[in-house]
Enzyme design. Structure first.
Site, PDB file in Angstrom:
ATOM      1  N   GLY A  28      -6.375  -2.236  -0.127  1.00  0.00           N
ATOM      2  CA  GLY A  28      -6.293  -0.779  -0.207  1.00  0.00           C
ATOM      3  C   GLY A  28      -7.485  -0.088  -0.862  1.00  0.00           C
ATOM      4  O   GLY A  28      -7.327   0.988  -1.441  1.00  0.00           O
TER       5      GLY A  28
ATOM      6  N   ASN B  66      -9.939   1.285   0.776  1.00  0.00           N
ATOM      7  CA  ASN B  66     -10.153   2.525   1.539  1.00  0.00           C
ATOM      8  C   ASN B  66      -9.123   3.579   1.144  1.00  0.00           C
ATOM      9  O   ASN B  66      -9.452   4.753   1.007  1.00  0.00           O
ATOM     10  CB  ASN B  66     -10.106   2.258   3.049  1.00  0.00           C
TER      11      ASN B  66
ATOM     12  N   ARG C  91      -1.397  -4.669  11.767  1.00  0.00           N
ATOM     13  CA  ARG C  91      -0.557  -4.750  12.970  1.00  0.00           C
ATOM     14  C   ARG C  91      -1.209  -3.955  14.107  1.00  0.00           C
ATOM     15  O   ARG C  91      -1.842  -2.914  13.858  1.00  0.00           O
ATOM     16  CB  ARG C  91       0.844  -4.155  12.714  1.00  0.00           C
TER      17      ARG C  91
ATOM     18  N   HIS D 113     -13.084   0.454  11.101  1.00  0.00           N
ATOM     19  CA  HIS D 113     -13.392  -0.923  11.483  1.00  0.00           C
ATOM     20  C   HIS D 113     -14.747  -1.295  10.882  1.00  0.00           C
ATOM     21  O   HIS D 113     -15.686  -0.509  10.964  1.00  0.00           O
ATOM     22  CB  HIS D 113     -13.425  -1.040  13.016  1.00  0.00           C
TER      23      HIS D 113
ATOM     24  N   ASP E  69      -9.503  -1.355  18.288  1.00  0.00           N
ATOM     25  CA  ASP E  69     -10.892  -1.040  17.903  1.00  0.00           C
ATOM     26  C   ASP E  69     -11.675  -0.431  19.065  1.00  0.00           C
ATOM     27  O   ASP E  69     -12.809  -0.841  19.349  1.00  0.00           O
ATOM     28  CB  ASP E  69     -11.605  -2.312  17.385  1.00  0.00           C
TER      29      ASP E  69
HETATM   30  C1  GRF Z   1     -11.671  -2.843   5.749  1.00  0.00           C
HETATM   31  O1  GRF Z   1     -12.818  -3.626   5.900  1.00  0.00           O
HETATM   32  C2  GRF Z   1     -11.379  -2.083   7.021  1.00  0.00           C
HETATM   33  O2  GRF Z   1     -12.525  -1.721   7.725  1.00  0.00           O
HETATM   34  C3  GRF Z   1     -10.577  -3.088   7.809  1.00  0.00           C
HETATM   35  O3  GRF Z   1      -9.775  -3.724   6.854  1.00  0.00           O
HETATM   36  C4  GRF Z   1     -10.406  -3.679   5.579  1.00  0.00           C
HETATM   37  C5  GRF Z   1      -9.433  -3.055   4.629  1.00  0.00           C
HETATM   38  O4  GRF Z   1      -9.887  -3.068   3.307  1.00  0.00           O
HETATM   39  N1  GRF Z   1      -9.842  -2.426   8.878  1.00  0.00           N
HETATM   40  P1  GRF Z   1      -9.096  -2.287   2.190  1.00  0.00           P
HETATM   41  O5  GRF Z   1      -7.652  -2.776   2.212  1.00  0.00           O
HETATM   42  O6  GRF Z   1      -9.198  -0.833   2.484  1.00  0.00           O
HETATM   43  O7  GRF Z   1      -9.780  -2.681   0.912  1.00  0.00           O
END
Ligand code: GRF
Length: 213
Positions: free
Chosen positions: A12, A14, A91, A109, A145
């Site tokens: 998490g 992001n 998922r 992505h 994607d």
């Molecule tokens: C990130 O690299 C995102 O691009 C990919 O999964 C990862 C998630 O990382 N879809 P986080 O859980 O946000 O640290």
């Protein structure tokens, strides 16, 4: 103000970047709910730390992807969500979610799409020998994607990069472009025209930082 719901499965970071931008006022949206398909996802703690409601919906409790998505849609609707943000959600989403939120599901992505979709994108990029790597925020369609691209951020691959070092620098980019893309959506500045997304108004701040054109 835009109401967002974030779907996660893991760390998490992001999600954290989004919550931080909401807290400092540079992202004008409200995160109404964070939903994880995994009870142990560290991102759930981040949500709680920010006072955001959390839900765990375990995909293994459902007969199939569509039944799982139906439960997710119900939870998102109950929270009044207008934009669905996939942030490390592991998922594959079905038309059940996409039809409930048309052109309102976004994903990040860790590669410059359309290169290296799927798992281990950073490793794919390294093994392919690319000189430039990066991340992509895009609208989600029925192919993984694949949907219309909103923002991308790029970095130069260093000669001694490992999968880990590359992933770390790409993650820094992700943490910048994801909140920026959501802010553009919140301002109503994204117009999807086929595969292309037109950004209304000024060039996004992130683009202006890049030493190009
Ligand atoms: C990130 O690299 C995102 O691009 C990919 O999964 C990862 C998630 O990382 N879809 P986080 O859980 O946000 O640290």
């Amino acid at each position: 103000m835009l109401t967002a719901g974030v779907l996660i499965s893991g760390t998490g970071t992001n999600l954290q970047a989004i919550l931080d931008r909401v807290a400092d006022g540079t992202l004008a949206c409200r995160v109404a709910v964070v939903i994880s398909n995994r009870a142990g996802a560290a991102g759930l703690e981040r949500a709680r730390g920010a006072g955001v409601a959390t839900r765990v919906i375990d995909h293994r409790a459902f007969a199939g992807r569509e039944a799982f998505d139906t439960a997710v849609v119900d939870a998102l609707r109950a929270a009044g969500v207008e934009l669905v943000v996939l942030a490390g959600f592991d998922r594959i989403v079905t038309r059940v979610l996409l039809e409930a939120f048309p052109s309102r599901v976004v994903n990040i992505h860790p590669a410059l799409l359309p290169a290296f979709p799927g798992l281990h994108a950073q490793r794919q990029a390294l093994e392919h020998g690319v000189r430039i790597a990066g991340a992509t925020v895009h609208f989600v369609d029925e192919q993984a994607d694949h949907g219309p691209i909103i923002l991308q951020g790029a970095i130069v691959v260093a000669p001694d990069d490992t999968e880990e070092s590359l992933a770390r620098r790409i993650l820094d980019i992700e943490h910048t472009i994801y909140p920026a893309a959501i802010q553009l959506f919140a301002e109503g500045r994204l117009v999807v025209e086929g595969r292309r997304v037109r950004i209304l108004g000024e060039r996004p701040t992130y683009d202006r930082l890049l030493p190009t054109w």
